[in-house]
Design an enzyme around this catalytic site. Structure first.
Site, short mmCIF file in Angstrom:
data_model
loop_
_atom_site.label_atom_id
_atom_site.label_comp_id
_atom_site.label_asym_id
_atom_site.label_seq_id
_atom_site.Cartn_x
_atom_site.Cartn_y
_atom_site.Cartn_z
N GLY A 25 0.80 -1.22 0.00
CA GLY A 25 0.00 0.00 0.00
C GLY A 25 0.82 1.26 0.00
O GLY A 25 0.38 2.30 -0.49
N TYR A 80 17.51 -7.01 7.48
CA TYR A 80 16.10 -7.19 7.16
C TYR A 80 15.53 -8.48 7.72
O TYR A 80 14.61 -8.49 8.53
CB TYR A 80 15.90 -7.13 5.64
N LYS A 271 -1.27 -12.81 11.28
CA LYS A 271 -2.59 -12.76 10.64
C LYS A 271 -3.61 -13.68 11.28
O LYS A 271 -4.80 -13.62 10.95
CB LYS A 271 -2.47 -13.07 9.15
N ARG A 304 7.99 -14.82 2.40
CA ARG A 304 9.12 -15.26 3.22
C ARG A 304 9.23 -16.79 3.31
O ARG A 304 9.50 -17.35 4.38
CB ARG A 304 9.00 -14.69 4.63
N GLU A 373 -10.35 -2.73 1.88
CA GLU A 373 -10.60 -3.09 0.48
C GLU A 373 -11.94 -3.81 0.33
O GLU A 373 -12.71 -3.54 -0.61
CB GLU A 373 -9.46 -3.99 -0.02
N ASP A 498 26.39 21.01 40.94
CA ASP A 498 25.22 20.36 41.54
C ASP A 498 25.62 18.92 41.90
O ASP A 498 26.65 18.42 41.44
CB ASP A 498 24.07 20.37 40.52
N TYR A 499 24.79 18.25 42.71
CA TYR A 499 25.14 16.88 43.11
C TYR A 499 24.28 15.84 42.40
O TYR A 499 24.74 15.16 41.49
CB TYR A 499 25.03 16.73 44.64
#
Length: 727
Positions: A25, A80, A271, A304, A373, A498-499
């Site tokens: 998309g 990746y 999914k 994949r 869709e 400063d502390y």
């Protein structure tokens, strides 16, 4: 535009590199505005390009306004497939059992993000606008900001941002947040993701925020929700095409009077496809005769398949489908039909139009465009019958925030998901039409091109109205050596320190911040240097300062300048006469709040009271601190007090008492040729900086930036700098 993938990818075929359009998309959304914006797109071309072909590929892609980032096979694998897909993807989708972390993967992720940033920097002009996309490139905004601060930088996250409890599991949690905070504007799909991001900034980096902004490193970073939509024009064209009409007719002939349930997902464990199949099995088990009247068509887009986990998931899905068909099917009856391929746009649009219901049930999803869709194709005008199906949607998809007329389900609850399938098939035509009509309108309003333009408008508006505070340089090796040389050459030196948070790291409980032997020895050695005065200026009480530092040959200042003690002096001196009549009333208020908020405490000082909330729940503690601050400022408006917020503390102190007044007296008595160096870490130290002459060196510790000479990251680095002064 900067994204992991270019809209045009390359595929190695023999000795040739063949270009083809990238899916997704984002390509549709950004291509839709490219003609108006005229941008250059930086990204990876999808495969390793041999060194001898890189220049020709670069020239070829430049004609389309594309600039490739070339990665080796190893870089692509570790960056990746490694960190992105085995750490960030599962973590951000709450699948923590699937995380596989590797230091090599992280190092490569940093390196690849730097390569993307360098590719951008080689092409931008001063003040250019840069839009970085998604979890692959979370470090790029800060890299760009560091190299070229005048850039206008936006970032959009296309996946969920998890709750802070999940995000904090990440080893590099701070580095990624700092990377994102290099942007001027950060966008998310939903307000929930914005809230999770704010909470993570608070819990990981102690950055407090407003609903639409976070302050960091002297800048205001805006944050907002921008739900991405689908390519409305593209789907309308596909739905009205002859191929869609022909395929719709095929579907009519194939299914006849059977009801069609549709699932369209990319192969991914987020999914929830196995859970969907369990719910459909439960639906059939209630009445096995339903298998003759209802079909579930599951479209599984390949993804994949070189990854073992995804191959195992595919096998699990196919085995479940085979078992269901064997148990509930028969001659001419196939309860679950299965397509493992990409469906052309026209056929997909026709499927959406024809289906009686879509089952979109991810266990977690950033948005989910399939749901949009389906709703769009069901409601658009076209030369196809208006079926008016219904959407069954997981409440854990970002789309659930916008498609509220769908049947929302918890995919883990198979019984109620089965109930939703029954409801979807039994709704009246009028109710289905009413539900779908409103959702179609919503999807049209969320059009992806409008999403892109809306984000850029918000980025531009923020850039027009924001005026970032100039950022002082950090003390690196060069500055470190310069200051050490200047200190050594100075005839006189004044150190005002400063502390808590400056010399010593902040502790969860104030009384635990006892000085270490290293700190005590450092102060001893500094004070022993010739013509060097060391002033330790703290908001802590006199008793604590005496106990911890009373034996050192240094100047002590307690209660923000109310009490002081000179080296080897016998006692403490009050520096001002103040009205303390307000203390009992304020103490009662603070004690009441401390009783109501677990993990908080009240500290009584000579001329001040402090409510500490370092141990309180972060979100609740910050909320109560804001409420208390507002109440105190209103109720004490006519009292001789100042209300000061600090690091996880709110302090009420007598008016006219501050570190600056003390330091101003000290500077007046210091030789004019002295090197004056002051270091602090919170708002109360601003008074010190303002009391100093222009030639003084001021150093602010931490990420908050004020008008100081330098910044330094941690108390440890402050101690290292001071130790160099003793050499």
């Amino acid at each position: 535009m900067v994204s992991n993938r270019l809209p045009t990818s390359l595929r190695q075929t023999g000795d040739r590199l063949i270009p083809f359009p990238s899916s997704g998309g984002l390509a549709s959304a950004l291509t839709g505005i490219q003609a108006d914006e005229g941008f250059t797109w930086v990204g990876w071309p999808g495969c390793e390009v041999p060194a001898g072909q890189q220049e020709s590929v670069r020239s070829q892609l430049a004609e389309q306004g594309l600039q490739p980032v070339f990665l080796s096979e190893r870089q692509e694998r570790l960056y990746y497939r490694g960190l992105c897909n085995e750490v960030l993807w599962p973590l951000f989708h709450y699948c923590t059992d699937r995380i596989h972390f590797s230091e090599d993967d992280w190092a490569t992720y940093v390196d690849v993000n730097r390569r993307f940033a360098e590719e951008v920097l080689a092409r931008v002009t001063p003040g250019a606008r840069v839009w970085v996309h998604d979890f692959h490139l979370m470090l790029v905004p800060a890299m760009l900001r560091e190299a070229q601060p005048d850039l206008e930088i936006g970032f959009f996250l296309h996946i969920p941002f998890p709750s802070s409890e999940i995000y904090r599991l990440l080893p590099q949690r701070t580095e990624l947040l700092e990377g994102l905070l290099g942007a001027d504007y950060i966008g998310f799909h939903t307000n929930n993701y914005v809230r999770h991001f704010r909470s993570s900034c608070l819990r990981v980096m102690a950055l407090e925020s407003e609903p639409n902004s976070i302050s960091f490193a002297g800048r205001t970073i805006r944050i907002g929700s921008h739900p991405i939509g689908v390519d409305v024009t593209g789907f309308a064209q596909a739905l009205r095409s002859p191929r869609a009409s022909a395929y719709y007719q095929e579907l009519t002939e194939r299914y006849g009077d059977r009801k069609l349930l549709l699932g369209v997902e990319r192969l991914d464990y987020t999914k929830g496809i196995p859970l969907k199949l369990q719910a459909f099995e439960r639906f059939l088990a209630r009445d096995p005769q339903r298998a003759k009247a209802v079909t579930l068509l599951q479209v599984l887009v390949p993804s994949r398949l070189n990854h073992p986990e995804y191959r195992e998931l595919k096998s699990e899905i196919e085995e479940t489908i085979g078992r269901l068909n064997g148990e509930y099917g028969g001659p001419g009856v196939t309860p679950v039909e299965y397509l493992h391929r990409t469906v052309p746009p026209a056929q997909l649009a026709a499927l959406y139009r024809f289906a009686d219901a879509a089952l979109v049930t991810p266990v977690r999803d950033g948005m989910n465009l399939v749901a949009q869709e389906f709703a769009l194709c069901q409601g658009l005008e076209a030369d196809l019958p208006a079926n008016k199906g219904i959407l069954v949607l997981s409440e854990f998809a970002g789309a659930a925030h916008y498609l509220s007329r769908s049947l929302l389900v918890n995919p883990w609850d198979t019984e109620r998901t089965a109930d939703a399938i029954e409801t979807a098939l039994s709704l009246t035509a009028k109710e289905r039409e009413d539900r779908m009509e409103s959702m179609t309108k919503q999807v049209i309003e969320l059009d992806c091109t409008g999403w892109a333009r809306g984000f850029l408008e918000h980025l531009a508006e923020h850039s027009r109205t924001s005026h970032p505070t100039p950022r002082p340089p950090r003390i690196g090796a060069t500055e470190h050596d310069h200051l050490a040389a200047r200190f050594a050459a100075a005839p006189h030196r004044l150190l005002a320190l400063d502390y808590d948070g400056t010399l010593r790291e902040m502790a969860s409980r104030p009384h635990e911040a006892v000085p270490t032997p290293e700190i005590l020895q450092l102060l001893q050695d500094l004070a022993a240097l010739p013509n060097t005065a060391v002033h330790l200026i703290s908001g802590r009480a006199q008793e604590t300062m005496e106990e911890w530092f009373g034996d050192l040959p240094i100047h002590l200042c307690a209660d923000h300048g109310y009490l002081a003690k000179v080296p080897n002096g016998e006692g403490w001196t009050h520096l001002s006469d103040v009205d303390l009549s307000w203390i009992p009333m304020v103490e009662q208020t603070l004690l009441q709040v401390a009783r109501e908020v677990p993990g908080t405490s009240v500290e009584r000082k000579s001329c001040a009271l402090a409510w500490h909330y370092r141990m309180a729940d972060l979100d609740y503690g910050v909320w109560r601190a804001r409420e208390l601050l507002s109440s105190l400022e209103e109720n004490l408006a006519n009292e001789p007090v100042e209300v000061m917020p600090g690091h996880r503390v709110i302090e009420v102190r007598a008016s006219g008492i501050n570190k600056g007044n003390y330091l101003r007296r000290v500077v007046e008595a210091t030789p004019g040729d002295a090197m004056v160096l002051c270091a602090g870490d919170d708002r109360t130290d601003l008074d010190m900086y303002r009391a100093l002459p222009e030639h003084a060196v001021t150093i602010h510790v931490g990420t908050s930036v004020h008008e100081t000479t330098y910044m330094i990251e941690t108390p440890a680095k402050v101690r290292a700098l001071l130790r160099a002064f003793c050499s």
